[in-house]
Scaffold this motif. Structure first.
Motif, PDB file in Angstrom:
ATOM      1  N   GLU A 154      10.996   1.637   8.512  1.00  0.00           N
ATOM      2  CA  GLU A 154       9.864   1.960   7.658  1.00  0.00           C
ATOM      3  C   GLU A 154      10.300   1.852   6.199  1.00  0.00           C
ATOM      4  O   GLU A 154      11.466   2.048   5.875  1.00  0.00           O
ATOM      5  N   LEU A 155       9.346   1.566   5.336  1.00  0.00           N
ATOM      6  CA  LEU A 155       9.611   1.453   3.903  1.00  0.00           C
ATOM      7  C   LEU A 155       9.144   2.722   3.210  1.00  0.00           C
ATOM      8  O   LEU A 155       8.012   3.162   3.406  1.00  0.00           O
ATOM      9  N   TRP A 156      10.032   3.328   2.398  1.00  0.00           N
ATOM     10  CA  TRP A 156       9.740   4.603   1.749  1.00  0.00           C
ATOM     11  C   TRP A 156       9.913   4.497   0.241  1.00  0.00           C
ATOM     12  O   TRP A 156      10.818   3.828  -0.240  1.00  0.00           O
ATOM     13  N   LEU A 157       9.059   5.199  -0.485  1.00  0.00           N
ATOM     14  CA  LEU A 157       9.198   5.367  -1.928  1.00  0.00           C
ATOM     15  C   LEU A 157       9.830   6.738  -2.138  1.00  0.00           C
ATOM     16  O   LEU A 157       9.258   7.755  -1.741  1.00  0.00           O
ATOM     17  N   ILE A 158      10.989   6.754  -2.762  1.00  0.00           N
ATOM     18  CA  ILE A 158      11.775   7.977  -2.881  1.00  0.00           C
ATOM     19  C   ILE A 158      11.848   8.399  -4.356  1.00  0.00           C
ATOM     20  O   ILE A 158      12.040   7.564  -5.236  1.00  0.00           O
ATOM     21  N   ASN A 159      11.683   9.692  -4.588  1.00  0.00           N
ATOM     22  CA  ASN A 159      11.822  10.332  -5.902  1.00  0.00           C
ATOM     23  C   ASN A 159      10.736   9.935  -6.899  1.00  0.00           C
ATOM     24  O   ASN A 159      10.968   9.940  -8.096  1.00  0.00           O
ATOM     25  N   SER A 160       9.559   9.587  -6.429  1.00  0.00           N
ATOM     26  CA  SER A 160       8.450   9.333  -7.356  1.00  0.00           C
ATOM     27  C   SER A 160       7.739  10.661  -7.624  1.00  0.00           C
ATOM     28  O   SER A 160       7.718  11.538  -6.767  1.00  0.00           O
ATOM     29  N   TYR A 161       7.162  10.789  -8.805  1.00  0.00           N
ATOM     30  CA  TYR A 161       6.516  12.045  -9.199  1.00  0.00           C
ATOM     31  C   TYR A 161       5.007  11.846  -9.280  1.00  0.00           C
ATOM     32  O   TYR A 161       4.527  10.929  -9.943  1.00  0.00           O
ATOM     33  N   VAL A 162       4.272  12.696  -8.583  1.00  0.00           N
ATOM     34  CA  VAL A 162       2.817  12.759  -8.720  1.00  0.00           C
ATOM     35  C   VAL A 162       2.501  14.191  -9.144  1.00  0.00           C
ATOM     36  O   VAL A 162       2.844  15.143  -8.439  1.00  0.00           O
ATOM     37  N   GLY A 192       0.834  -1.186   0.000  1.00  0.00           N
ATOM     38  CA  GLY A 192       0.000   0.000   0.000  1.00  0.00           C
ATOM     39  C   GLY A 192       0.871   1.240   0.000  1.00  0.00           C
ATOM     40  O   GLY A 192       2.066   1.180   0.268  1.00  0.00           O
ATOM     41  N   ILE A 193       0.266   2.367  -0.290  1.00  0.00           N
ATOM     42  CA  ILE A 193       1.018   3.615  -0.328  1.00  0.00           C
ATOM     43  C   ILE A 193       0.205   4.695   0.380  1.00  0.00           C
ATOM     44  O   ILE A 193      -0.996   4.809   0.168  1.00  0.00           O
ATOM     45  N   LEU A 194       0.863   5.446   1.267  1.00  0.00           N
ATOM     46  CA  LEU A 194       0.194   6.491   2.038  1.00  0.00           C
ATOM     47  C   LEU A 194       0.164   7.766   1.205  1.00  0.00           C
ATOM     48  O   LEU A 194       1.208   8.329   0.894  1.00  0.00           O
ATOM     49  N   LEU A 195      -1.033   8.206   0.832  1.00  0.00           N
ATOM     50  CA  LEU A 195      -1.181   9.367  -0.044  1.00  0.00           C
ATOM     51  C   LEU A 195      -2.064  10.433   0.584  1.00  0.00           C
ATOM     52  O   LEU A 195      -2.891  10.141   1.442  1.00  0.00           O
ATOM     53  N   GLU A 196      -1.883  11.662   0.130  1.00  0.00           N
ATOM     54  CA  GLU A 196      -2.761  12.754   0.520  1.00  0.00           C
ATOM     55  C   GLU A 196      -3.918  12.816  -0.479  1.00  0.00           C
ATOM     56  O   GLU A 196      -3.846  12.225  -1.564  1.00  0.00           O
ATOM     57  N   GLY A 197      -4.967  13.549  -0.134  1.00  0.00           N
ATOM     58  CA  GLY A 197      -6.158  13.622  -0.977  1.00  0.00           C
ATOM     59  C   GLY A 197      -5.893  14.131  -2.374  1.00  0.00           C
ATOM     60  O   GLY A 197      -6.382  13.572  -3.359  1.00  0.00           O
ATOM     61  N   SER A 198      -5.108  15.199  -2.491  1.00  0.00           N
ATOM     62  CA  SER A 198      -4.849  15.766  -3.813  1.00  0.00           C
ATOM     63  C   SER A 198      -3.992  14.816  -4.663  1.00  0.00           C
ATOM     64  O   SER A 198      -4.095  14.818  -5.890  1.00  0.00           O
ATOM     65  N   GLU A 199      -3.176  13.978  -4.008  1.00  0.00           N
ATOM     66  CA  GLU A 199      -2.371  13.002  -4.741  1.00  0.00           C
ATOM     67  C   GLU A 199      -3.262  11.926  -5.356  1.00  0.00           C
ATOM     68  O   GLU A 199      -3.058  11.528  -6.504  1.00  0.00           O
ATOM     69  N   VAL A 200      -4.257  11.472  -4.600  1.00  0.00           N
ATOM     70  CA  VAL A 200      -5.168  10.447  -5.104  1.00  0.00           C
ATOM     71  C   VAL A 200      -5.943  10.992  -6.305  1.00  0.00           C
ATOM     72  O   VAL A 200      -6.087  10.323  -7.328  1.00  0.00           O
ATOM     73  N   LYS A 201      -6.431  12.230  -6.199  1.00  0.00           N
ATOM     74  CA  LYS A 201      -7.165  12.859  -7.305  1.00  0.00           C
ATOM     75  C   LYS A 201      -6.276  12.964  -8.544  1.00  0.00           C
ATOM     76  O   LYS A 201      -6.711  12.687  -9.661  1.00  0.00           O
ATOM     77  N   LEU A 217      -3.663  11.061  -9.242  1.00  0.00           N
ATOM     78  CA  LEU A 217      -3.420   9.706  -9.756  1.00  0.00           C
ATOM     79  C   LEU A 217      -4.621   9.204 -10.555  1.00  0.00           C
ATOM     80  O   LEU A 217      -4.461   8.510 -11.554  1.00  0.00           O
ATOM     81  N   ARG A 218      -5.820   9.559 -10.129  1.00  0.00           N
ATOM     82  CA  ARG A 218      -7.024   9.156 -10.873  1.00  0.00           C
ATOM     83  C   ARG A 218      -7.027   9.770 -12.270  1.00  0.00           C
ATOM     84  O   ARG A 218      -7.579   9.204 -13.201  1.00  0.00           O
ATOM     85  N   GLN A 219      -6.384  10.933 -12.411  1.00  0.00           N
ATOM     86  CA  GLN A 219      -6.250  11.561 -13.731  1.00  0.00           C
ATOM     87  C   GLN A 219      -5.066  10.990 -14.506  1.00  0.00           C
ATOM     88  O   GLN A 219      -4.868  11.323 -15.661  1.00  0.00           O
ATOM     89  N   GLY A 220      -4.251  10.155 -13.855  1.00  0.00           N
ATOM     90  CA  GLY A 220      -3.132   9.496 -14.528  1.00  0.00           C
ATOM     91  C   GLY A 220      -1.838  10.267 -14.516  1.00  0.00           C
ATOM     92  O   GLY A 220      -0.974  10.027 -15.351  1.00  0.00           O
ATOM     93  N   GLY A 221      -1.654  11.184 -13.575  1.00  0.00           N
ATOM     94  CA  GLY A 221      -0.439  12.000 -13.559  1.00  0.00           C
ATOM     95  C   GLY A 221       0.599  11.493 -12.593  1.00  0.00           C
ATOM     96  O   GLY A 221       0.698  11.993 -11.479  1.00  0.00           O
ATOM     97  N   ALA A 222       1.381  10.479 -13.007  1.00  0.00           N
ATOM     98  CA  ALA A 222       2.427   9.956 -12.126  1.00  0.00           C
ATOM     99  C   ALA A 222       3.561   9.373 -12.947  1.00  0.00           C
ATOM    100  O   ALA A 222       3.380   8.990 -14.102  1.00  0.00           O
ATOM    101  N   ASN A 223       4.742   9.308 -12.321  1.00  0.00           N
ATOM    102  CA  ASN A 223       5.911   8.707 -12.957  1.00  0.00           C
ATOM    103  C   ASN A 223       6.746   8.036 -11.869  1.00  0.00           C
ATOM    104  O   ASN A 223       7.094   8.671 -10.873  1.00  0.00           O
ATOM    105  N   ILE A 224       7.064   6.754 -12.064  1.00  0.00           N
ATOM    106  CA  ILE A 224       7.900   6.033 -11.092  1.00  0.00           C
ATOM    107  C   ILE A 224       9.191   5.537 -11.736  1.00  0.00           C
ATOM    108  O   ILE A 224       9.892   4.708 -11.176  1.00  0.00           O
ATOM    109  N   ALA A 225       9.529   6.060 -12.918  1.00  0.00           N
ATOM    110  CA  ALA A 225      10.688   5.576 -13.665  1.00  0.00           C
ATOM    111  C   ALA A 225      12.011   5.842 -12.930  1.00  0.00           C
ATOM    112  O   ALA A 225      12.896   4.989 -12.923  1.00  0.00           O
TER     113      ALA A 225
END
Length: 158
Positions: free
Chosen positions: A61-69, A32-41, A43-51
């Motif tokens: 703790e496990l962290w995702l570093i340098n991902s773009y939303v 799972g990933i802990l997100l804020e409300g505006s991040e979820v909105k 992502l629903r529009q498809g604006g993300a990059n994990i390359a």
């Protein structure tokens, strides 16, 4: 993890297609990933990059570093930071296995795909991987080319 096409909630948001080329992925894990409300909105529009991103175990703790939303334009007061560190949710047992893999075995945690599951929750699939050398990458590419060529020959032969 094959999903049916009729499932309305399942949606791939971002995929790291280069991961399988650059790394030999030995095992993958859904978290799972802990997100804020505006991040979820966003992502629903498809604006993300994990390359260019990676995952790391820090301070238990496990962290995702340098991902773009991408920023969500309608969020006025509660905007999110585009490249902030995002906490990933896994069980304690999985976390200790990931720590062992990265610290003792020298593996890397690579994000493979970010998606909404059948319940509509944002999930990230990370791979426990070893980096490939250049000759390994050439070998993988040669195998892929040969399998394509073989398929063409079989198709033409019929």
């Amino acid at each position: 993890m094959a999903q049916t096409k009729s499932d309305p909630n399942y949606k791939v948001i971002a995929e790291n297609r280069r991961a399988r080329f650059d790394y030999a992925i030995e095992e993958d894990l859904e978290c799972g990933i802990l997100l804020e409300g505006s991040e979820v909105k966003s992502l629903r529009q498809g604006g993300a990059n994990i390359a260019e991103s990676y995952a790391a175990v820090e301070d238990g703790e496990l962290w995702l570093i340098n991902s773009y939303v991408a920023p969500y334009d309608q969020a006025k007061t509660f905007r999110h930071e585009e490249r902030r560190r995002r906490k990933l949710l896994v069980s304690r047992k999985e976390l200790s296995n990931l720590w062992n893999a990265t610290q003792r075995k020298g593996m890397t945690l690579v994000p493979i795909v970010l998606y909404f599951n059948h319940k509509g929750l944002a999930k990230l699939k990370i791979g426990i991987a070893k980096g490939k050398k250049n000759h390994d990458k050439r070998e993988t590419e040669a195998k892929r080319d040969w399998s394509r060529q073989k398929q063409r020959l079989l198709k033409d032969h019929r």
